[in-house]
Design a protein around this motif. Structure first.
Motif, PDB file in Angstrom:
ATOM      1  N   SER A 114       0.825  -1.215   0.000  1.00 49.04           N
ATOM      2  CA  SER A 114       0.000   0.000   0.000  1.00 49.04           C
ATOM      3  C   SER A 114       0.859   1.265   0.000  1.00 49.04           C
ATOM      4  N   ALA A 115       2.032   1.206   0.656  1.00 51.45           N
ATOM      5  CA  ALA A 115       2.937   2.369   0.641  1.00 51.45           C
ATOM      6  C   ALA A 115       3.296   2.700  -0.809  1.00 51.45           C
ATOM      7  N   ALA A 116       3.646   1.658  -1.571  1.00 54.07           N
ATOM      8  CA  ALA A 116       4.008   1.870  -2.981  1.00 54.07           C
ATOM      9  C   ALA A 116       2.795   2.298  -3.799  1.00 54.07           C
ATOM     10  N   LYS A 117       1.639   1.736  -3.495  1.00 54.59           N
ATOM     11  CA  LYS A 117       0.418   2.120  -4.228  1.00 54.59           C
ATOM     12  C   LYS A 117       0.121   3.609  -4.006  1.00 54.59           C
ATOM     13  N   LYS A 264     -12.918   6.489  12.794  1.00 51.41           N
ATOM     14  CA  LYS A 264     -11.958   6.990  11.803  1.00 51.41           C
ATOM     15  C   LYS A 264     -12.358   6.560  10.386  1.00 51.41           C
ATOM     16  N   PRO A 265     -12.062   7.415   9.399  1.00 53.14           N
ATOM     17  CA  PRO A 265     -12.529   7.130   8.040  1.00 53.14           C
ATOM     18  C   PRO A 265     -11.627   6.158   7.257  1.00 53.14           C
ATOM     19  N   VAL A 266     -12.249   5.454   6.333  1.00 56.34           N
ATOM     20  CA  VAL A 266     -11.474   4.695   5.348  1.00 56.34           C
ATOM     21  C   VAL A 266     -11.061   5.701   4.283  1.00 56.34           C
ATOM     22  N   LYS A 267      -9.788   5.706   3.913  1.00 52.97           N
ATOM     23  CA  LYS A 267      -9.346   6.667   2.891  1.00 52.97           C
ATOM     24  C   LYS A 267      -9.055   6.007   1.547  1.00 52.97           C
ATOM     25  N   PHE A 268      -8.552   4.766   1.618  1.00 50.41           N
ATOM     26  CA  PHE A 268      -8.236   4.060   0.363  1.00 50.41           C
ATOM     27  C   PHE A 268      -8.641   2.596   0.481  1.00 50.41           C
ATOM     28  N   VAL A 269      -8.807   1.967  -0.678  1.00 52.79           N
ATOM     29  CA  VAL A 269      -9.047   0.522  -0.679  1.00 52.79           C
ATOM     30  C   VAL A 269      -8.067  -0.163  -1.637  1.00 52.79           C
ATOM     31  N   GLY A 270      -7.602  -1.326  -1.216  1.00 51.60           N
ATOM     32  CA  GLY A 270      -6.751  -2.167  -2.055  1.00 51.60           C
ATOM     33  C   GLY A 270      -7.624  -3.250  -2.670  1.00 51.60           C
ATOM     34  N   VAL A 271      -7.555  -3.383  -3.993  1.00 52.88           N
ATOM     35  CA  VAL A 271      -8.440  -4.340  -4.658  1.00 52.88           C
ATOM     36  C   VAL A 271      -7.669  -5.348  -5.509  1.00 52.88           C
ATOM     37  N   GLY A 272      -6.424  -5.612  -5.143  1.00 53.29           N
ATOM     38  CA  GLY A 272      -5.631  -6.595  -5.883  1.00 53.29           C
ATOM     39  C   GLY A 272      -4.157  -6.398  -5.566  1.00 53.29           C
ATOM     40  N   ASP A 277      -4.133  -1.627  -8.525  1.00 47.69           N
ATOM     41  CA  ASP A 277      -5.341  -2.174  -7.892  1.00 47.69           C
ATOM     42  C   ASP A 277      -5.599  -1.431  -6.580  1.00 47.69           C
ATOM     43  N   PHE A 278      -5.959  -0.188  -6.717  1.00 41.10           N
ATOM     44  CA  PHE A 278      -5.988   0.706  -5.564  1.00 41.10           C
ATOM     45  C   PHE A 278      -6.901   1.874  -5.902  1.00 41.10           C
ATOM     46  N   ASP A 279      -7.673   2.312  -4.938  1.00 42.03           N
ATOM     47  CA  ASP A 279      -8.605   3.401  -5.249  1.00 42.03           C
ATOM     48  C   ASP A 279      -8.894   4.223  -4.001  1.00 42.03           C
ATOM     49  N   PRO A 283     -17.920   5.742  -0.602  1.00 43.63           N
ATOM     50  CA  PRO A 283     -18.952   4.944   0.063  1.00 43.63           C
ATOM     51  C   PRO A 283     -20.085   4.528  -0.868  1.00 43.63           C
ATOM     52  N   ASP A 284     -20.478   5.421  -1.795  1.00 44.59           N
ATOM     53  CA  ASP A 284     -21.602   5.047  -2.669  1.00 44.59           C
ATOM     54  C   ASP A 284     -21.211   3.913  -3.616  1.00 44.59           C
ATOM     55  N   ARG A 285     -19.951   3.908  -4.065  1.00 43.24           N
ATOM     56  CA  ARG A 285     -19.512   2.816  -4.947  1.00 43.24           C
ATOM     57  C   ARG A 285     -19.493   1.490  -4.210  1.00 43.24           C
ATOM     58  N   ILE A 286     -19.036   1.534  -2.946  1.00 40.80           N
ATOM     59  CA  ILE A 286     -18.999   0.296  -2.153  1.00 40.80           C
ATOM     60  C   ILE A 286     -20.430  -0.208  -1.943  1.00 40.80           C
ATOM     61  N   ALA A 287     -21.341   0.709  -1.611  1.00 44.88           N
ATOM     62  CA  ALA A 287     -22.741   0.308  -1.390  1.00 44.88           C
ATOM     63  C   ALA A 287     -23.322  -0.294  -2.666  1.00 44.88           C
ATOM     64  N   ASN A 288     -23.013   0.297  -3.815  1.00 49.37           N
ATOM     65  CA  ASN A 288     -23.521  -0.247  -5.081  1.00 49.37           C
ATOM     66  C   ASN A 288     -22.993  -1.651  -5.332  1.00 49.37           C
ATOM     67  N   ARG A 289     -21.710  -1.851  -4.993  1.00 48.98           N
ATOM     68  CA  ARG A 289     -21.109  -3.175  -5.167  1.00 48.98           C
ATOM     69  C   ARG A 289     -21.816  -4.201  -4.277  1.00 48.98           C
TER      70      ARG A 289
END
Ligand code: GDP
Length: 292
Positions: A114-117, A264-272, A277-279, A283-289
């Motif tokens: 994640s540091a590199a991402k 505390k908030p989530v700021k980033f997600v790792g997806v691979g 693979d990082f975004d 919250p709305d995208r996660i809810a849609n998923r």
């Protein structure tokens, strides 16, 4: 991503679809399915209780009963409440020049990756990041970060491979009056929380006065991960989370619980595993998923 939770929730929605007239009993049944789905997805019990109460209040009010499309109305309520639970998107806040970002987390959670991402993400925005390999506890972490740094074209400070505080000291000197604007520190983790690790992290925090302290949390580690996040936050007053390995998470329990439990908030997600693979966390995208 979230397929287990999505499949279970869809049973609640099916219950309300294609029916001419909806009764309170139908809604109660759908809510019960939502409840068991969330519990099966490893969402914290307290969170589920409050979530279900909120959905019930709205669904048993006029909203669903009077609707011409009760199932769609019910889905909308669940979606709104999921977004509320996930919490508002908060910015990645870099104010100093240079800014320090401290990556902390247990071993194997994806801290080095994640540091590199993040470095790559910043570089794409035209910033000039530099990485610091201060994970002296897991020797391979330093070589891993160097390799990742080369791949993305971001320099990596390694220094004394045994002493994390010396590495940080050296990094502070190197970046002072340099063109680098964001310094990302990979720090040492452990398999479990221990005092030695926390003390080292506290010292580093004092040395660099970071703008962001991001805890990497493995989405697949369930409520154990949420509990250790609570301890990290109490010791270090972190600024947010990177939820990693969401790509392999079929349940969603961690991302749906962590904000409520820690504040505390989530700021980033790792997806691979790949660098891209990082975004940012939306919250709305996660809810849609989750809802599919
Ligand atoms: P650290 O010990 O916390 O520094 O963990 P690493 O960065 O070495 O990551 C541990 C493993 O998790 C590695 O095999 C990474 O490729 C993998 N990993 C990290 N982030 C993700 C992610 O978002 N998705 C997936 N599938 N794997 C990840």
């Amino acid at each position: 991503m979230f397929e287990g939770l999505r499949d279970k929730l869809s049973n609640a929605f099916k219950l309300l679809s294609g029916k001419g007239k909806i009764t309170e009993k139908n809604i109660e049944e759908a809510i019960q399915i939502v409840k068991t789905s969330l519990l099966a997805a490893d969402v914290n019990y307290k969170v589920v209780k409050e979530f279900v109460e909120n959905v019930k209040k709205r669904a048993l009010g006029e909203e669903v009963l009077k609707s011409l499309t009760p199932d769609q109305m019910f889905i909308k309520i669940v979606r709104d409440e999921l977004i509320k639970l996930l919490g508002e998107k908060e910015p990645f806040r870099l104010v100093h020049h240079p800014s320090y970002v401290m990556m902390v987390g247990l071993q194997g959670t994806g801290k080095t990756t994640s540091a590199a991402k993040i470095a790559n993400y910043l570089k794409k925005q035209g910033k000039h990041p530099i990485l610091v390999a201060a994970d002296t506890y897991r020797p391979a972490a330093i070589d891993q970060l160097e390799t990742l740094g080369k791949k993305i074209g971001v320099p990596v400070i390694t220094g004394d491979r045994k002493n994390a505080l010396k590495i940080v000291e050296e990094a502070i000197k190197t970046v002072k009056d340099s063109g680098y604007d964001v310094v990302i520190l990979d720090t040492a983790g452990r398999l479990h929380i221990d005092d030695e690790m926390m003390e080292e992290l506290e010292k580093i925090k004092e040395m660099v006065n970071p703008d962001e302290i991001l805890l990497t949390v493995d989405a697949m580690a369930g409520q154990d991960a949420v509990n250790s996040a609570k301890v990290f936050n109490e010791r270090l007053n972190i600024t947010g989370f990177v939820i990693t390995k969401l790509d392999g998470d079929s349940r969603g329990g961690v991302i749906l619980t962590i904000r409520y439990i820690t504040g505390k908030p989530v700021k980033f997600v790792g997806v691979g595993e790949k660098i891209d693979d990082f975004d940012e966390f939306y919250p709305d995208r996660i809810a849609n998923r989750i809802l599919g």
